[in-house]
Motif scaffolding. Sequence first.
Motif, PDB file in Angstrom:
ATOM      1  N   THR A  25       0.865  -1.181   0.000  1.00 34.38           N
ATOM      2  CA  THR A  25       0.000   0.000   0.000  1.00 34.38           C
ATOM      3  C   THR A  25       0.901   1.231   0.000  1.00 34.38           C
ATOM      4  O   THR A  25       1.333   1.689   1.058  1.00 34.38           O
ATOM      5  CB  THR A  25      -0.920   0.011   1.237  1.00 34.38           C
ATOM      6  OG1 THR A  25      -0.124  -0.080   2.417  1.00 34.38           O
ATOM      7  CG2 THR A  25      -1.886  -1.149   1.203  1.00 34.38           C
ATOM      8  N   PRO A  26       1.220   1.779  -1.173  1.00 37.09           N
ATOM      9  CA  PRO A  26       2.127   2.933  -1.242  1.00 37.09           C
ATOM     10  C   PRO A  26       1.553   4.140  -0.517  1.00 37.09           C
ATOM     11  O   PRO A  26       0.330   4.317  -0.431  1.00 37.09           O
ATOM     12  CB  PRO A  26       2.269   3.185  -2.744  1.00 37.09           C
ATOM     13  CG  PRO A  26       1.081   2.536  -3.370  1.00 37.09           C
ATOM     14  CD  PRO A  26       0.729   1.377  -2.503  1.00 37.09           C
ATOM     15  N   ILE A  27       2.432   4.986   0.004  1.00 37.37           N
ATOM     16  CA  ILE A  27       2.028   6.188   0.732  1.00 37.37           C
ATOM     17  C   ILE A  27       2.093   7.383  -0.216  1.00 37.37           C
ATOM     18  O   ILE A  27       3.004   7.496  -1.041  1.00 37.37           O
ATOM     19  CB  ILE A  27       2.932   6.411   1.958  1.00 37.37           C
ATOM     20  CG1 ILE A  27       2.794   5.245   2.937  1.00 37.37           C
ATOM     21  CG2 ILE A  27       2.588   7.709   2.662  1.00 37.37           C
ATOM     22  CD1 ILE A  27       3.671   5.361   4.157  1.00 37.37           C
ATOM     23  N   LEU A  28       1.127   8.279  -0.080  1.00 35.97           N
ATOM     24  CA  LEU A  28       1.033   9.453  -0.947  1.00 35.97           C
ATOM     25  C   LEU A  28       2.287  10.307  -0.894  1.00 35.97           C
ATOM     26  O   LEU A  28       2.994  10.344   0.116  1.00 35.97           O
ATOM     27  CB  LEU A  28      -0.173  10.309  -0.548  1.00 35.97           C
ATOM     28  CG  LEU A  28      -1.558   9.687  -0.738  1.00 35.97           C
ATOM     29  CD1 LEU A  28      -2.616  10.638  -0.197  1.00 35.97           C
ATOM     30  CD2 LEU A  28      -1.820   9.389  -2.200  1.00 35.97           C
ATOM     31  N   ASN A  29       2.525  11.007  -1.993  1.00 27.86           N
ATOM     32  CA  ASN A  29       3.616  11.960  -2.095  1.00 27.86           C
ATOM     33  C   ASN A  29       3.004  13.362  -2.116  1.00 27.86           C
ATOM     34  O   ASN A  29       2.675  13.886  -3.172  1.00 27.86           O
ATOM     35  CB  ASN A  29       4.412  11.695  -3.382  1.00 27.86           C
ATOM     36  CG  ASN A  29       5.621  12.597  -3.524  1.00 27.86           C
ATOM     37  OD1 ASN A  29       6.107  13.160  -2.540  1.00 27.86           O
ATOM     38  ND2 ASN A  29       6.104  12.750  -4.744  1.00 27.86           N
TER      39      ASN A  29
END
Length: 403
Positions: free
Chosen positions: A333-337
């Motif tokens: 689950t990638p984290i927002l940039n």
Amino acid sequence: MTIEIKAPTFPESVQDGSIATWHKQPGEAVTRDELIVDIETDKVVLEVVAPADGALTEIIKGEGDVILSNEVIAHFEAGAGAAAPVADAANAASGNNSSADSSNTESLVNPAAKKIAAEKGVDLAGVKGTGKDGRITKEDVLNAPVATPSAPAAPTTSNTNISVNVSDNGRVEKRVPMTRLRARIAERLLDASQNSAMLTTFNEVNMKPVMDLRKKYKDHFEKVHNGSRLGFMGFFVKAAVEALRRIPAVNASMDGSDIVYHGYQDIGVAVSTPKGLVVPVLRNAENMGIADVENTIRDFGMRAKDGKLSIEEMTGGTFTITNGGVFGSLMSTPILNPPQAAILGMHKIQERPMAVDGKVEILPMMYLALSYDHRLIDGKEAVQFLVAIKDMLEDPARMLLEV
């Protein structure tokens, strides 16, 4: 002629920096444009080179010191013979020329060598220096044998605050200060998780059509595009550009209480480096061909590992793609940039049995993950975006026809 060595001019987004490594010490002769010091900011490592032939005469800011934009960090004496007077002065002050210098190992150790010695547990007293005036260089330390501790050792601390502790039973622990880049990454990730309504949705894509297309045209593509290799990232970037056109909310960002819809696609590509994750940006990716995308990403990757990316190349971006599959990740689950509204996560291509027209087939499948800010993007839009990516990758002709 004495010249002031100053820190570079930092962009507005960078408040300050710190001295990472002095590659030259007072008295060492240097040539014009030779690297003398690395300055670390929260985004990139900047290099400062010698303005002329000569030597450093004084270091004002030591390793680890915080510095501001254009601050004086050292004094430099121009001229080919500038190194000799400094060295002679140092010898005279010691009272016994070379014999005194040889007994004072600490003064003949390059800071970079001292740092590596602390990390490897190398006893500098047993290392023979091959540098100027017998100075111990980092290459000398790297080539030196690592001593095995036979008794508990007291904590040792270098001038960069790295300490190596050995307990009574011989267990080693190393304490290293967090770099500015790593600290900034941690700050941004924590900010994203705490200040956004982040949600992740998943889908899976059959990579066989793209793999077959790549296999068919890979050699011809390389010949036509002057050695440019046909990878997977080009397809994903092109599919993302088209999907962002269809679902503008995914390409948006939040500015206070306003939502900014961008009329262009600046795609950030996450690149792993020894010092942390950086995200250089493909500007106007909607105007780039697959060969341009592949060449630019490859260039980003090589320069990122060497710390050669500029701050401008990592600033901005309307959407980000990260590929954990290169390290074997099957799902994440990638984290927002921030302030971007979404990020696409690619993963490992894994052969799995799939039902196709009532039959079981073994297909190369990839899980896709889209993390998005639910304040800007509804679940319907997030799912439609992933489905658009899936459809284009499973039928690459859709990217050409924009259907």
